[in-house]
Write an enzyme that holds these catalytic residues in place. Structure first.
Site, PDB file in Angstrom:
ATOM      1  N   LYS A 116       3.973   1.843 -31.267  1.00 22.51           N
ATOM      2  CA  LYS A 116       4.816   2.969 -31.140  1.00 22.51           C
ATOM      3  C   LYS A 116       4.738   3.246 -29.521  1.00 22.51           C
ATOM      4  O   LYS A 116       3.788   3.434 -29.163  1.00 22.51           O
ATOM      5  CB  LYS A 116       4.899   3.838 -31.856  1.00 22.51           C
ATOM      6  CG  LYS A 116       5.962   5.122 -31.753  1.00 22.51           C
ATOM      7  CD  LYS A 116       5.758   6.259 -32.720  1.00 22.51           C
ATOM      8  CE  LYS A 116       5.012   7.355 -32.408  1.00 22.51           C
ATOM      9  NZ  LYS A 116       5.223   7.980 -31.271  1.00 22.51           N
TER      10      LYS A 116
ATOM     11  N   ASP B 135      10.128   5.141 -29.560  1.00 20.66           N
ATOM     12  CA  ASP B 135      10.123   6.815 -30.014  1.00 20.66           C
ATOM     13  C   ASP B 135      10.358   7.555 -28.665  1.00 20.66           C
ATOM     14  O   ASP B 135       9.590   8.155 -28.395  1.00 20.66           O
ATOM     15  CB  ASP B 135       8.774   6.972 -30.557  1.00 20.66           C
ATOM     16  CG  ASP B 135       8.811   8.343 -31.185  1.00 20.66           C
ATOM     17  OD1 ASP B 135      10.021   8.763 -31.521  1.00 20.66           O
ATOM     18  OD2 ASP B 135       7.835   8.938 -31.519  1.00 20.66           O
TER      19      ASP B 135
ATOM     20  N   LYS C 184      13.254   9.484 -28.774  1.00 26.73           N
ATOM     21  CA  LYS C 184      13.718  10.664 -29.778  1.00 26.73           C
ATOM     22  C   LYS C 184      14.985  11.287 -28.634  1.00 26.73           C
ATOM     23  O   LYS C 184      15.017  12.123 -28.317  1.00 26.73           O
ATOM     24  CB  LYS C 184      12.625  12.190 -29.730  1.00 26.73           C
ATOM     25  CG  LYS C 184      11.365  11.563 -30.713  1.00 26.73           C
ATOM     26  CD  LYS C 184      10.642  12.776 -30.827  1.00 26.73           C
ATOM     27  CE  LYS C 184       9.317  12.491 -31.795  1.00 26.73           C
ATOM     28  NZ  LYS C 184       8.439  11.551 -31.130  1.00 26.73           N
TER      29      LYS C 184
ATOM     30  N   ASP D 129      21.099  13.993 -26.998  1.00 26.91           N
ATOM     31  CA  ASP D 129      22.162  14.185 -26.085  1.00 26.91           C
ATOM     32  C   ASP D 129      23.589  14.253 -26.358  1.00 26.91           C
ATOM     33  O   ASP D 129      23.626  13.951 -27.442  1.00 26.91           O
ATOM     34  CB  ASP D 129      21.779  13.094 -24.778  1.00 26.91           C
ATOM     35  CG  ASP D 129      22.161  13.707 -23.328  1.00 26.91           C
ATOM     36  OD1 ASP D 129      23.219  14.322 -23.138  1.00 26.91           O
ATOM     37  OD2 ASP D 129      21.511  13.314 -22.411  1.00 26.91           O
TER      38      ASP D 129
ATOM     39  N   THR E 192       6.299  17.237 -36.780  1.00 29.39           N
ATOM     40  CA  THR E 192       5.321  17.693 -37.556  1.00 29.39           C
ATOM     41  C   THR E 192       4.380  18.827 -36.838  1.00 29.39           C
ATOM     42  O   THR E 192       3.274  19.396 -37.679  1.00 29.39           O
ATOM     43  CB  THR E 192       4.375  16.739 -37.954  1.00 29.39           C
ATOM     44  OG1 THR E 192       4.201  15.687 -37.080  1.00 29.39           O
ATOM     45  CG2 THR E 192       4.953  15.688 -39.040  1.00 29.39           C
TER      46      THR E 192
ATOM     47  N   ARG F 234      -4.178   9.355 -32.594  1.00 33.65           N
ATOM     48  CA  ARG F 234      -5.420   9.799 -31.959  1.00 33.65           C
ATOM     49  C   ARG F 234      -6.640   9.530 -32.755  1.00 33.65           C
ATOM     50  O   ARG F 234      -7.395   9.064 -32.579  1.00 33.65           O
ATOM     51  CB  ARG F 234      -5.714  11.253 -31.632  1.00 33.65           C
ATOM     52  CG  ARG F 234      -4.818  11.625 -30.337  1.00 33.65           C
ATOM     53  CD  ARG F 234      -4.324  12.972 -30.197  1.00 33.65           C
ATOM     54  NE  ARG F 234      -3.407  13.380 -31.292  1.00 33.65           N
ATOM     55  CZ  ARG F 234      -2.747  14.669 -31.201  1.00 33.65           C
ATOM     56  NH1 ARG F 234      -3.015  15.544 -30.398  1.00 33.65           N
ATOM     57  NH2 ARG F 234      -1.724  14.895 -32.216  1.00 33.65           N
TER      58      ARG F 234
HETATM   59  O1  C5P Z   1      -2.226  11.200 -32.350  1.00 31.63           O
HETATM   60  P1  C5P Z   1      -1.403  11.372 -33.613  1.00 31.63           P
HETATM   61  O2  C5P Z   1      -1.835  10.513 -34.750  1.00 31.63           O
HETATM   62  O3  C5P Z   1      -1.233  12.770 -34.176  1.00 31.63           O
HETATM   63  O4  C5P Z   1       0.027  11.072 -33.310  1.00 31.63           O
HETATM   64  C1  C5P Z   1       1.443  11.254 -33.974  1.00 31.63           C
HETATM   65  C2  C5P Z   1       2.421  10.449 -33.435  1.00 31.63           C
HETATM   66  O5  C5P Z   1       3.612  10.770 -34.140  1.00 31.63           O
HETATM   67  C3  C5P Z   1       2.850  10.899 -32.238  1.00 31.63           C
HETATM   68  O6  C5P Z   1       3.279   9.783 -31.220  1.00 31.63           O
HETATM   69  C4  C5P Z   1       3.962  11.723 -31.959  1.00 31.63           C
HETATM   70  O7  C5P Z   1       4.975  11.819 -30.960  1.00 31.63           O
HETATM   71  C5  C5P Z   1       4.579  11.239 -33.311  1.00 31.63           C
HETATM   72  N1  C5P Z   1       5.387  12.197 -33.965  1.00 31.63           N
HETATM   73  C6  C5P Z   1       4.950  13.273 -34.894  1.00 31.63           C
HETATM   74  N2  C5P Z   1       5.575  14.108 -35.373  1.00 31.63           N
HETATM   75  C7  C5P Z   1       6.895  13.596 -35.777  1.00 31.63           C
HETATM   76  C8  C5P Z   1       7.503  12.662 -34.625  1.00 31.63           C
HETATM   77  C9  C5P Z   1       6.746  11.783 -34.378  1.00 31.63           C
HETATM   78  O8  C5P Z   1       3.796  13.702 -34.605  1.00 31.63           O
HETATM   79  N3  C5P Z   1       7.841  14.598 -36.476  1.00 31.63           N
END
Ligand code: C5P
Length: 260
Positions: free
Chosen positions: A40, A67, A69, A72, A131, A223
């Site tokens: 991603k 991603d 997002k 617009d 989230t 992460r």
């Molecule tokens: O580091 P972590 O596992 O928290 O990463 C979550 C990934 O999912 C990030 O790239 C974040 O942009 C993406 N994301 C999210 N919640 C959403 C949509 C995408 O955390 N609703």
């Protein structure tokens, strides 16, 4: 069977390359070779390295989930989605909160392009609620209702516009599946944390196995792998948990078929 299952498990794992440079992104792609189905690329890496890196990763035969997002006016989002499709990405995100006309126009524009040029269309994925947003955050931006209600409404709207799936928290998957029963509508779930890891800024986290049990098709992990001192092992552990779920699932499906 076990090997097939591992490939199936890997296909469900999406590594979020939330990194500042091309070099680090390529390092993680190399490090996780064979363990991850898609990479991603979000706003940080795309802003730093641009479409050249996307093209290069696609040219290496990897599946890219762009991603950015998009959110617009309809004309601008449709144009951006078309350019993403030309890059050869397999999935891309558009905010459902951008509304019906915006999503419909993007779907039409991407399908027109791909039909005309013989390209495989990318899956257009709607972002419902981030989230990282808790109840209090939702109140402050005047979104009333529970996250489950808002997400299910947005998912239904996205489906009616021809979108191919949504990004949502695992906790919202059952409500989405109840509302959109078409199994081709994919659920992509971030906020995944193995049992012993930090939640960081995510408010609604679950383990990989739990997310799959709740109905997720794909898991987005950043992460827990990127910040691990041993990223390959961290990815292996997550993959093992996905594979264990797939094994159980397959066993159940097989015994159902045998009438057990
Ligand atoms: O580091 P972590 O596992 O928290 O990463 C979550 C990934 O999912 C990030 O790239 C974040 O942009 C993406 N994301 C999210 N919640 C959403 C949509 C995408 O955390 N609703």
């Amino acid at each position: 069977m076990i090997l097939d299952n591992r490939a199936d498990a890997a296909a469900r794992l999406i590594l979020a390359l939330d990194l500042p440079t091309r070099a680090r992104a390529l390092e993680f792609i190399h490090e996780t070779e064979g363990l991850v189905g898609s990479y991603k690329i979000g706003s940080q890496l795309f802003t730093a390295e641009g479409p050249t890196l996307v093209r290069d990763i696609v040219a290496r035969g990897q599946s890219v989930f762009l991603d950015l997002k998009f959110h617009d006016i309809p004309n601008t989002v449709a144009g951006a989605a078309v350019e993403a499709a030309r890059l050869g990405v397999r999935m891309l995100t558009i905010h459902a909160l951008g509304g019906e006309t915006m999503m419909r126009r993007a779907v039409e524009a991407v399908h027109d392009l791909c039909d005309g040029e013989g390209l495989t269309p990318p899956r257009l994925i709607a972002v419902t609620l981030l989230t990282s947003l808790g109840r209090e955050d939702l109140k402050k931006i005047h979104l009333s209702g529970t996250p489950e209600e808002i997400v299910a409404d947005l998912a239904e709207l996205a489906y009616s516009c021809g979108m191919d799936g949504v990004v949502a928290s695992a906790h919202e998957c059952p409500a989405i599946r109840a509302r959109v029963t078409d199994p081709r509508f994919v659920l992509i779930v971030p906020g995944i944390r193995p049992a012993d890891s930090s939640p960081h800024d995510q408010q609604r986290i679950v383990t990989p196995g739990h997310a799959l049990r709740l109905g997720a098709d794909y898991l987005v992990v950043g992460r827990p792998i990127l910040e691990s001192p041993t990223p390959r092992q961290a990815a292996e552990r997550i993959l093992a948990e996905i594979a264990a779920y797939c094994d159980r699932h397959l066993d159940t499906a097989e015994s159902d078929l045998q009438g057990n």
